[in-house]
Scaffold this motif. Sequence first.
Motif, short mmCIF file in Angstrom:
data_model
loop_
_atom_site.label_atom_id
_atom_site.label_comp_id
_atom_site.label_asym_id
_atom_site.label_seq_id
_atom_site.Cartn_x
_atom_site.Cartn_y
_atom_site.Cartn_z
N ASN A 1 -37.27 35.69 11.96
CA ASN A 1 -36.11 34.83 11.82
C ASN A 1 -35.32 35.31 10.61
N ILE B 1 -32.44 34.26 9.25
CA ILE B 1 -31.92 33.23 8.35
C ILE B 1 -33.02 32.73 7.41
N LEU C 1 -33.13 33.11 3.34
CA LEU C 1 -33.26 31.92 2.48
C LEU C 1 -34.49 32.02 1.58
#
Length: 110
Positions: free
Chosen positions: A88, A90, A94
């Motif tokens: 993932n 994103i 983050l």
Amino acid sequence: MIDKTSLWIVIVLLGLGSFGLRFVFTGLIGDRPLPAWLLRHLRYTAVAVLPGLVAPLVVWPAATGGTLDAPRMAAALVTLIAGYLLRNVIVAILLGAVTLYGGLALMGQM
């Protein structure tokens, strides 16, 4: 310093070159289907470009005068591991950002 004439010649030539590269894909072959082998290779464009953009910021950061530091290396490592394990983008970005800012705060660099 570069004189204004040379600067404008370089700007115009780079603009024409950039337009030409885009026109080949959108203007000449934009309405035709691309062959499967080309589509397969185009999938890896982001994977090839992104490390080239990020690596200098990790290895030679301007914020530290071009020297390696622990928070940036840790953030890069966390981002790579999270991206590999979680699949993932994103979440990986983050986690890397949290690691970077947390590491900078712990080292007193913020």
